[in-house]
Write an enzyme that holds these catalytic residues in place. Structure first.
Site, mmCIF file in Angstrom:
data_model
loop_
_atom_site.group_PDB
_atom_site.id
_atom_site.type_symbol
_atom_site.label_atom_id
_atom_site.label_comp_id
_atom_site.label_asym_id
_atom_site.label_seq_id
_atom_site.Cartn_x
_atom_site.Cartn_y
_atom_site.Cartn_z
ATOM 1 N N CYS A 1 70.478 29.082 29.044
ATOM 2 C CA CYS A 1 71.609 28.176 29.327
ATOM 3 C C CYS A 1 72.344 27.831 28.034
ATOM 4 O O CYS A 1 71.733 27.351 27.068
ATOM 5 C CB CYS A 1 71.125 26.913 30.021
ATOM 6 S SG CYS A 1 72.507 25.846 30.447
ATOM 7 N N ASN B 1 71.924 42.050 33.313
ATOM 8 C CA ASN B 1 72.823 40.984 33.757
ATOM 9 C C ASN B 1 73.984 40.818 32.779
ATOM 10 O O ASN B 1 73.802 40.931 31.570
ATOM 11 C CB ASN B 1 72.030 39.668 33.872
ATOM 12 C CG ASN B 1 72.903 38.475 34.210
ATOM 13 O OD1 ASN B 1 72.895 37.480 33.498
ATOM 14 N ND2 ASN B 1 73.666 38.566 35.285
ATOM 15 N N ARG C 1 78.699 35.866 38.910
ATOM 16 C CA ARG C 1 80.056 35.460 39.313
ATOM 17 C C ARG C 1 80.721 36.441 40.263
ATOM 18 O O ARG C 1 81.492 36.038 41.135
ATOM 19 C CB ARG C 1 80.906 35.251 38.053
ATOM 20 C CG ARG C 1 80.421 34.063 37.225
ATOM 21 C CD ARG C 1 80.969 34.089 35.833
ATOM 22 N NE ARG C 1 80.484 35.254 35.100
ATOM 23 C CZ ARG C 1 80.897 35.608 33.902
ATOM 24 N NH1 ARG C 1 81.810 34.892 33.301
ATOM 25 N NH2 ARG C 1 80.411 36.688 33.308
ATOM 26 N N LYS D 1 64.318 34.658 32.427
ATOM 27 C CA LYS D 1 65.721 35.072 32.300
ATOM 28 C C LYS D 1 66.208 34.580 30.952
ATOM 29 O O LYS D 1 66.058 33.390 30.636
ATOM 30 C CB LYS D 1 66.567 34.461 33.422
ATOM 31 C CG LYS D 1 68.050 34.775 33.281
ATOM 32 C CD LYS D 1 68.779 34.490 34.569
ATOM 33 C CE LYS D 1 70.252 34.815 34.451
ATOM 34 N NZ LYS D 1 70.990 33.812 33.661
HETATM 35 C C1 LIG Z 1 78.577 28.405 37.426
HETATM 36 C C2 LIG Z 1 77.416 29.073 36.737
HETATM 37 C C3 LIG Z 1 76.178 28.456 36.739
HETATM 38 C C4 LIG Z 1 75.082 29.070 36.118
HETATM 39 N N1 LIG Z 1 73.845 28.472 36.191
HETATM 40 C C5 LIG Z 1 72.757 29.126 35.683
HETATM 41 C C6 LIG Z 1 71.428 28.621 35.871
HETATM 42 O O1 LIG Z 1 71.210 27.580 36.497
HETATM 43 N N2 LIG Z 1 70.386 29.331 35.341
HETATM 44 C C7 LIG Z 1 70.584 30.504 34.649
HETATM 45 O O2 LIG Z 1 69.611 31.122 34.193
HETATM 46 N N3 LIG Z 1 71.828 31.007 34.469
HETATM 47 C C8 LIG Z 1 72.900 30.357 34.990
HETATM 48 N N4 LIG Z 1 74.134 30.918 34.878
HETATM 49 C C9 LIG Z 1 74.274 32.241 34.239
HETATM 50 C C10 LIG Z 1 74.197 33.360 35.304
HETATM 51 O O3 LIG Z 1 72.938 33.384 35.928
HETATM 52 C C11 LIG Z 1 74.467 34.730 34.668
HETATM 53 O O4 LIG Z 1 73.505 34.960 33.680
HETATM 54 C C12 LIG Z 1 75.844 34.823 34.030
HETATM 55 O O5 LIG Z 1 76.840 34.279 34.871
HETATM 56 C C13 LIG Z 1 76.212 36.277 33.683
HETATM 57 O O6 LIG Z 1 76.203 37.065 34.851
HETATM 58 P P1 LIG Z 1 77.585 37.469 35.624
HETATM 59 O O7 LIG Z 1 78.496 38.080 34.603
HETATM 60 O O8 LIG Z 1 77.120 38.415 36.689
HETATM 61 O O9 LIG Z 1 78.147 36.190 36.162
HETATM 62 C C14 LIG Z 1 75.236 30.315 35.466
HETATM 63 C C15 LIG Z 1 76.504 30.916 35.460
HETATM 64 C C16 LIG Z 1 77.574 30.328 36.098
HETATM 65 C C17 LIG Z 1 78.893 31.035 36.103
#
Ligand SMILES: Cc1cc2nc3c(=O)[nH]c(=O)nc-3n(C[C@H](O)[C@H](O)[C@H](O)COP(=O)(O)O)c2cc1C
Length: 354
Positions: free
Chosen positions: A106, A205, A230, A145
């Protein structure tokens, strides 16, 4: 090491729903079940600290998502006694989880300043302690993660070795540093390095935006599967599309009319009788921010929907951009339209507060 639950179609790479605060909630998980569930799901994180308890809305998501697919519960924290206590609480409540996942990525400053989430990556000795504690406490699968580092890749290899040492069952790797947040390119070569170094499966990811991109990422990293965040808000068919692609079948191509129906589903799924209409519309905008990246090249839908104050205004805006004047039959593009930006496009400080 415990093997992962098999994907829905044997032999295919895994697809997984990325954990997302305020997004991977019970209603959204249920909707994904309808549009084509991923092989694996991850919850929002349970906050772990001195007086934390299991947040009921996450417990509800675990118990009631009804997608038929396994769900992993994510934790964020660094206090060893509290992490142990939380694992015991999950196990004694017999929550039907496929495993427990640790958040080491995070990027919200409010979070990493407390040395949790992405903050842990600054201190490999602390990572060693936390992984050791969780591996000892978790009877079933223990997954992690993480990102590739805090502000550099300085500790990347060392942390991979700790993942190996503590027999982590799955690593999901968002291939950016914490400091890069969501701005930089994704450094997929680090996923390849993790795949080569670790015995456990690795999920790739970061910016898996479409089937074509997903296949490119698999080819370039050798990962066991893809974790998508996303882009499944924009395109809830993305997991189904991947399965169709892997099976060599025709890939479902949604139209703007399908997207309009998805928005209506989202509105219905996220509404609560006791929740104020304005709050609900604002909550919807979090999702529409991403959906809007595929609607029109000039971003007019995003502009208009951000100004909607009521359900009827939002309905009219959606109809205007997605249905009227023959738009319903137009294809919804596979990729987000270049130049459009979701705001916010990441964890918000409210969502991330610990
Ligand atoms: C709105 C939002 C909330 C997220 N909350 C978390 C979370 O609670 N735990 C976590 O490990 N990653 C969190 N992430 C990161 C996502 O799990 C992911 O790693 C990141 O969005 C990249 O992947 P993507 O390009 O497919 O979105 C969050 C991302 C977004 C956009």
């Amino acid at each position: 090491m415990s093997p992962l639950p098999a994907p829905l179609i044997a032999g295919q790479p895994w697809t997984a729903l990325a954990p997302m605060q305020d997004v991977t909630t019970l209603p959204f998980m249920r909707l994904l079940g309808k549009y084509g569930a991923p092989d694996l799901l991850f919850t929002e994180y349970f906050r772990v600290h001195g007086h934390s308890t299991l947040e009921q809305h996450i417990v509800d998501a675990v118990c009631q998502h009804n997608t038929g697919r396994p769900v992993f519960a994510q934790l964020i924290g660094e206090s060893l006694p509290d992490l142990r206590r939380t694992v015991e609480a999950i196990e004694s409540a017999q929550l039907p989880v496929a495993g427990i996942d640790l958040n080491m990525g995070c990027p919200a400053p409010k979070v990493y300043k407390k040395n949790v989430g992405g903050g842990l990556l600054r201190e490999p000795s602390k990572v060693d302690e936390v992984l050791n504690c969780l591996r000892g406490a978790i009877k079933g699968r223990f997954t992690v993660k993480m990102r590739i580092g805090f502000d550099s890749d300085q500790h990347f290899e060392r942390i991979l070795d700790l993942i190996e040492k503590h027999k982590v069952d799955l690593l999901s790797l968002h291939a950016r540093t914490v400091k890069e947040a969501y701005r930089s390119e994704v450094h997929y070569e680090y996923i390849k390095r993790a795949v080569e170094r670790l015995a456990c499966p690795v999920l790739a990811n970061g910016n898996v935006t479409s089937v074509a991109k997903g296949q490119w990422v698999l080819d370039h990293t050798g990962s066991a599967g893809l974790m998508i965040g996303r882009s499944c808000i924009r395109n809830p068919w993305i997991f189904r599309q991947h399965r169709e692609h892997f099976a060599g079948q025709p890939i479902f191509q949604p139209t703007l009319g399908d997207v309009r129906a998805y928005i209506e589903d989202l509105i219905v799924a996220t509404s609560r009788p006791n929740v104020d209409g304005q709050y609900h519309i604002n909550h919807m905008k979090k999702f529409l921010n991403f959906v809007g990246l595929g609607v029109d090249t000039d971003g007019q839908f995003l502009h208009d929907m951000r100004r909607a104050r009521s359900k009827s205004e939002l309905d009219a805006i959606c109809d205007q951009h997605l249905i009227n004047e023959g738009r319903a039959d137009l294809p919804f593009p596979d990729e987000p339209i270049k130049g459009l930006v979701a705001r916010p496009n990441c964890e918000t400080s409210r969502g991330c507060s610990l």
